[in-house]
Scaffold this active site. Structure first.
Site, PDB file in Angstrom:
ATOM      1  N   LEU A 140      40.606  48.224  37.648  1.00 23.83           N
ATOM      2  CA  LEU A 140      40.262  47.030  38.436  1.00 23.83           C
ATOM      3  C   LEU A 140      40.246  47.341  39.921  1.00 23.83           C
ATOM      4  CD1 LEU A 140      42.448  44.282  36.687  1.00 23.83           C
ATOM      5  CD2 LEU A 140      39.973  44.536  36.556  1.00 23.83           C
ATOM      6  N   GLY A 141      41.076  48.267  40.337  1.00 24.76           N
ATOM      7  CA  GLY A 141      41.116  48.584  41.763  1.00 24.76           C
ATOM      8  C   GLY A 141      42.143  49.651  42.044  1.00 24.76           C
ATOM      9  N   GLY A 174      49.118  51.883  44.655  1.00 21.19           N
ATOM     10  CA  GLY A 174      48.983  51.633  43.228  1.00 21.19           C
ATOM     11  C   GLY A 174      47.543  51.700  42.751  1.00 21.19           C
ATOM     12  N   ASP A 189      50.496  39.738  52.976  1.00 21.60           N
ATOM     13  CA  ASP A 189      49.174  40.338  52.697  1.00 21.60           C
ATOM     14  C   ASP A 189      48.245  39.284  52.087  1.00 21.60           C
ATOM     15  OD1 ASP A 189      47.290  42.348  52.685  1.00 21.60           O
ATOM     16  OD2 ASP A 189      48.031  43.306  50.856  1.00 21.60           O
TER      17      ASP A 189
HETATM   18  N1  LIG Z   1      47.070  38.957  37.368  1.00 21.50           N
HETATM   19  C1  LIG Z   1      45.828  39.378  37.618  1.00 21.50           C
HETATM   20  N2  LIG Z   1      44.795  38.852  36.919  1.00 21.50           N
HETATM   21  C2  LIG Z   1      43.523  39.288  37.140  1.00 21.50           C
HETATM   22  N3  LIG Z   1      43.196  40.238  38.030  1.00 21.50           N
HETATM   23  C3  LIG Z   1      44.177  40.792  38.755  1.00 21.50           C
HETATM   24  C4  LIG Z   1      45.544  40.394  38.602  1.00 21.50           C
HETATM   25  N4  LIG Z   1      46.300  41.145  39.423  1.00 21.50           N
HETATM   26  C5  LIG Z   1      45.450  41.964  40.059  1.00 21.50           C
HETATM   27  N5  LIG Z   1      44.176  41.761  39.676  1.00 21.50           N
HETATM   28  C6  LIG Z   1      42.972  42.477  40.138  1.00 21.50           C
HETATM   29  O1  LIG Z   1      43.326  43.773  40.542  1.00 21.50           O
HETATM   30  C7  LIG Z   1      43.037  43.968  41.927  1.00 21.50           C
HETATM   31  C8  LIG Z   1      44.087  44.841  42.552  1.00 21.50           C
HETATM   32  O2  LIG Z   1      45.387  44.278  42.365  1.00 21.50           O
HETATM   33  P1  LIG Z   1      46.487  44.271  43.517  1.00 21.50           P
HETATM   34  O3  LIG Z   1      45.939  43.498  44.657  1.00 21.50           O
HETATM   35  O4  LIG Z   1      47.766  43.840  42.913  1.00 21.50           O
HETATM   36  O5  LIG Z   1      46.645  45.784  43.880  1.00 21.50           O
HETATM   37  P2  LIG Z   1      46.047  46.665  45.059  1.00 21.50           P
HETATM   38  O6  LIG Z   1      45.770  45.842  46.256  1.00 21.50           O
HETATM   39  O7  LIG Z   1      44.918  47.438  44.513  1.00 21.50           O
HETATM   40  O8  LIG Z   1      47.192  47.653  45.221  1.00 21.50           O
HETATM   41  P3  LIG Z   1      48.284  47.840  46.343  1.00 21.50           P
HETATM   42  O9  LIG Z   1      49.462  47.074  45.835  1.00 21.50           O
HETATM   43  O10 LIG Z   1      48.473  49.298  46.348  1.00 21.50           O
HETATM   44  O11 LIG Z   1      47.757  47.302  47.626  1.00 21.50           O
HETATM   45  C9  LIG Z   1      42.963  42.567  42.502  1.00 21.50           C
HETATM   46  O12 LIG Z   1      42.179  42.509  43.668  1.00 21.50           O
HETATM   47  C10 LIG Z   1      42.360  41.788  41.346  1.00 21.50           C
HETATM   48  O13 LIG Z   1      40.970  41.992  41.299  1.00 21.50           O
HETATM   49 MG   LIG Z   2      45.664  43.807  46.692  1.00 21.32          MG
END
Ligand SMILES: Nc1ncnc2c1ncn2[C@@H]1O[C@H](COP(=O)(O)OP(=O)(O)OP(=O)(O)O)[C@@H](O)[C@H]1O
Ligand SMILES: [Mg+2]
Length: 460
Positions: A70-71, A76, A209
């Site tokens: 997803l990303g 992470g 954030d």
């Molecule tokens: N509970 C959820 N349900 C659906 N999609 C989610 C959920 N949590 C995260 N995502 C998807 O995953 C993406 C990345 O998640 P998250 O923002 O937690 O991590 P990150 O920003 O990539 O990592 P970091 O914590 O290193 O900044 C989000 O932008 C979203 O698209």
């Molecule tokens: Mg994020």
């Protein structure tokens, strides 16, 4: 150590040195200088590693199956997957701490603690945290899980607020997914963001954030929820808080950068520090960090030109040049069409008033050694930035709440009646009616997860 900053800068390959943090603004008389070095929550983690059992539910690796990415964030990597509980599979989000990130392990433990806390005290505001899975080093990787700590959340749906803001028909699609008419979607969406923040702040947490990429539209609940508590600080216990550390996405973080003055005590290190927490909160209002980010989100929702990195950057630099006087910025701005302000100007400028209240600079002073002090109020010159709870009491949201209720109860006819009763006078879009604030003076995106901007952890 060079630190890649989030957003377009990172995408263009621009890197910044940690000793010279990006500072889009300067509202204090003295220039910002690098302050003392700091590492994220290190003291607490040492204690944590030693004796404390990680809280929350633990899952076995063979209960999990990774499906797709997803990303990828600053520490992470995030995947969609399936969790098997007694033969029933449920879609989940899995976040893995990157193995070679400095302090990655500690950050993972911090994110666990923040999620456990938020799941207990602010469950409504955040995507439900399910627990964690520890995959031992050298173990076979069932379901595609590599060794290390994995965090799990319920999968809430495939769209963040950023996904909508990146679309031409974004507000229409958002309105349809939230189940509200398009005319109400800006106040309804921001009301949900602010409600989440108010709940989080009431439990002592500052998100740090808040931005469209970290707001997921929960399909089942039809509402926006906060995700990504990796930068969150618990100011009651001091977990994930270091006074000289700032964590920010420069597009959404306030000019003061810190949640508390940099000479604040390390709350986690002593009971005395923790005892001082309510005093520090009352005096310095750390929650106002997130208020600013919510104000930027409001402008992105309302003004299509601000939904790209380039547009938002342009706004931020012009806003800084206008000394954070939103009316002065607007008076000089030629690139946003006057009609684009209509959602904020309706009802005598109700939305514009909220934007002004959330986007007020704080009265700070930066010492030559880089330490940042928060100065007490300054009357009309430095009116206080609104808290999430205060903003929610503004009439922009009251009208939206009434109309939303009417719409849900009686459909379009009831909404039309409600809109008719409180319709803005003709020409109201031309300018906000509310009284103009004095300018605050002083010296001092959309898209999918894979293309997201990353918050930077900067230690000074
Ligand atoms: N509970 C959820 N349900 C659906 N999609 C989610 C959920 N949590 C995260 N995502 C998807 O995953 C993406 C990345 O998640 P998250 O923002 O937690 O991590 P990150 O920003 O990539 O990592 P970091 O914590 O290193 O900044 C989000 O932008 C979203 O698209
Ligand atoms: Mg994020």
């Amino acid at each position: 150590m060079p630190c890649r900053l989030p957003g377009s800068a990172a995408a263009r390959g621009v890197s910044f040195s940690l000793s010279k943090p990006y500072r889009p603004t300067a509202i204090a008389a003295a220039p910002l200088r690098p302050a003392v070095g700091a590492r994220r929550g290190a003291a607490l983690v040492v204690a944590f590693r030693g004796a404390v059992r990680r809280p929350g539910r633990s899952f076995a690796p063979d209960q999990l199956h990774v499906e797709r990415a997803l990303g990828s964030g600053s520490y992470g990597e995030v995947f969609k997957g399936q969790l098997d509980v007694h033969g029933t599979a449920q879609p989940v989000v899995l976040k893995r701490v990157k193995s070679r990130v400095q302090d990655g392990e500690e950050m993972g433990e911090m994110e666990v603690l923040m999620n456990v806390h938020a799941a207990k005290s602010a469950a409504r505001a955040v995507a439900p945290y399910l627990g964690f899975c520890d995959v031992p080093a050298g173990a076979a990787a069932p379901g595609g899980l590599s060794p290390g700590l994995w965090l799990l959340w319920r999968y809430e749906g495939c769209k963040t607020l950023a996904s909508y803001l990146g679309r031409r028909d974004g507000l229409r699609a958002l309105a349809s997914d939230l189940g509200v008419p398009e005319a109400l979607v800006v106040p309804v969406a921001l009301r949900q963001v602010l409600s989440n923040l108010a709940v989080l702040h009431a439990s002592g947490l500052i998100h740090r954030d808040v931005k469209p990429l970290n707001l997921v539209v929960a399909e089942n609940d039809r509402r926006l929820k906060l995700i990504d508590l990796g930068s969150c600080a618990d100011l009651r216990s001091g977990v994930n808080f270091h006074p000289q550390e700032y964590i920010l996405d420069p597009m959404y973080a306030p000019p003061e950068q810190y949640v508390l003055p940099t000479d604040s005590p390390h709350l986690a290190r002593s009971l005395l520090g923790q005892a001082m927490s309510p005093l520090l909160w009352a005096r310095h209002q750390p929650d106002r960090f997130d208020s600013w980010s919510a104000g930027v989100v409001l402008l992105c929702l309302a003004l299509p030109h601000l939904r790209t990195d380039a547009g938002l950057s342009r706004f931020l630099s012009e806003f800084e040049a206008a000394q954070y006087d939103l009316d002065a910025w607007r008076a000089r701005c030629k690139w946003v069409a006057p009609r684009d302000f209509a959602p904020l100007d309706a009802d005598g400028g109700a939305g514009w008033e909220v934007a002004r209240g959330l986007l007020r600079p704080r009265n700070i002073r930066v010492a030559p050694d880089g330490h940042v002090a928060f100065l007490a109020g300054g009357g009309a010159r430095w009116p206080a930035r609104l808290s999430a709870a205060e903003a929610l009491r503004q009439r922009f949201f009251k009208l939206a709440a009434q109309r939303e209720r009417a719409y849900r109860a009686g459909g379009d006819a009831a909404l039309a009646a409600a809109l008719g009763q409180a319709a803005a006078p003709a020409g109201a879009a031309a300018a906000p009616a509310a009284g103009k604030e004095r300018p605050a003076r002083g010296g001092g995106t959309g898209g999918v997860a894979s293309a997201e901007r990353k918050p930077s952890l900067a230690a000074r």
